[in-house]
Scaffold this motif. Structure first.
Motif, short mmCIF file in Angstrom:
data_model
loop_
_atom_site.label_atom_id
_atom_site.label_comp_id
_atom_site.label_asym_id
_atom_site.label_seq_id
_atom_site.Cartn_x
_atom_site.Cartn_y
_atom_site.Cartn_z
N LEU A 1 0.82 -1.20 0.00
CA LEU A 1 0.00 0.00 0.00
C LEU A 1 0.86 1.26 0.00
CD1 LEU A 1 -2.84 1.18 0.13
CD2 LEU A 1 -2.70 1.04 2.63
N THR A 2 1.95 1.21 0.76
CA THR A 2 2.87 2.36 0.81
C THR A 2 3.49 2.60 -0.56
OG1 THR A 2 3.36 1.93 3.13
CG2 THR A 2 4.95 3.27 1.91
N ILE A 3 3.91 1.50 -1.21
CA ILE A 3 4.52 1.63 -2.55
C ILE A 3 3.50 2.19 -3.55
CG2 ILE A 3 5.45 0.32 -4.50
CD1 ILE A 3 6.67 -1.59 -2.46
N GLU A 4 2.28 1.68 -3.48
CA GLU A 4 1.23 2.16 -4.39
C GLU A 4 0.94 3.64 -4.15
OE1 GLU A 4 -1.99 -0.45 -3.65
OE2 GLU A 4 -1.15 -2.12 -4.80
N ASN A 5 0.92 4.03 -2.86
CA ASN A 5 0.67 5.45 -2.53
C ASN A 5 1.78 6.34 -3.07
OD1 ASN A 5 -1.74 4.90 -1.28
ND2 ASN A 5 -0.85 4.75 0.78
N ASN A 6 3.03 5.86 -2.94
CA ASN A 6 4.17 6.65 -3.44
C ASN A 6 4.11 6.79 -4.96
OD1 ASN A 6 5.22 7.08 -0.90
ND2 ASN A 6 6.54 5.26 -0.96
N GLU A 7 3.75 5.67 -5.63
CA GLU A 7 3.65 5.73 -7.09
C GLU A 7 2.54 6.70 -7.51
OE1 GLU A 7 3.06 1.75 -8.31
OE2 GLU A 7 5.19 1.22 -8.18
N ILE A 35 2.78 10.09 -9.80
CA ILE A 35 1.96 10.35 -11.00
C ILE A 35 1.27 11.71 -10.90
CG2 ILE A 35 -0.11 9.59 -12.23
CD1 ILE A 35 0.70 6.72 -11.53
N ILE A 36 0.72 11.99 -9.69
CA ILE A 36 0.04 13.27 -9.49
C ILE A 36 1.03 14.43 -9.64
CG2 ILE A 36 -1.15 14.71 -7.78
CD1 ILE A 36 -2.38 12.11 -6.70
N ALA A 37 2.23 14.22 -9.09
CA ALA A 37 3.24 15.29 -9.19
C ALA A 37 3.63 15.54 -10.64
CB ALA A 37 4.47 14.90 -8.36
#
Length: 248
Positions: free
Chosen positions: A229-235, A239-241
């Motif tokens: 979940l942490t990895i997915e949140n970072n990805e 993407i948003i950035a």
């Protein structure tokens, strides 16, 4: 109240043992009688040794038949497990005395609660006294005499507790010649039923280990899920950035 039985060993020494039970087994019309005694000796696993013998008139002798030995152990299991299967108890005499040889018993070890269950069931249900068999006059009782069968070989130490019963190879010096005593029978297998609030330590530890492993597995799965979940949140943040930079 404990009831004692006197044994005249090889016509010489008399010893006194605690009576636990007397019963008979009818195998297709072939009736045999058996007796369970104890000196309350403890084996290397902390279990109480019980001596099982066949009654032959005024004499008790070793149970040589493995088939008979299995039947005697099954009777003990039934008593300890409070089985509804009927047991034919006998009561040979008021003052029980028997002739015996030095090698007159097979030894089996049980937990104290199992021993108490065997004795209680017998004394609660045994019939009236039979006519006592004739035996040779007994000399003065020696409470400290050793009554266990002796042998010159040492059995490996090890036992398996099952339903409060454990056939235990033992190695202890005798009073006479320091020869080890031995019960050559293998441990009872594949039987498990608690006896009179008995606690099987091996089973408790096994259950605890299984529960602990389940909890560890669940914790690891949750940890892996959190990492994913942490990895997915970072990805997602990256993407948003990137989208924000492009729209700027």
């Amino acid at each position: 109240m404990q009831e004692k039985v006197e044994l005249l060993i090889d016509g010489n020494d008399t010893i006194s043992q605690e009576l636990l039970s007397e019963f008979e087994i009818n195998d297709g019309g072939n009736v045999k009688r058996f007796i369970l005694l104890t000196n309350n000796d403890i084996d290397q696993n902390g279990l109480i040794k019980i001596l099982a013998s066949e009654i032959d008139g005024g004499q008790i002798k070793r149970i040589d038949s493995d088939d008979d030995w299995t039947k005697v152990k099954n009777v003990m299991r039934s008593i300890i497990a409070s089985s509804p299967e009927p047991i034919t108890y006998i009561n040979t005499a008021v003052n029980k005395s028997f002739n015996a040889t030095q090698d007159h018993a097979r030894i089996i070890a049980v937990q104290d609660t199992a021993k108490q269950a065997i004795a209680k069931d017998y004394f609660d249900k045994r019939p009236d006294v039979e006519e006592a068999p004739e035996v040779a006059p007994a000399p003065v009782v020696d409470e400290n005499a050793n009554i266990y069968p002796t042998d010159n070989t040492v059995a490996p130490i090890g036992s398996e507790i099952a339903n409060g019963i454990s056939e235990t190879p033992v190695s202890e010096p005798t009073v006479e010649n320091n020869a080890p005593v031995e019960d050559e029978d293998a441990p009872i297998q594949n039987y498990e039923a608690p006896a009179v609030n008995d606690v099987n330590l091996d089973e408790v530890l096994r259950d605890y280990k299984e529960q602990l492993m389940q909890e560890v597995t669940i914790a690891i799965d949750k940890y892996i899920d959190n990492i994913k979940l942490t990895i997915e949140n970072n990805e997602l943040k990256n993407i948003i950035a990137n989208l924000t930079d492009k729209n700027s």
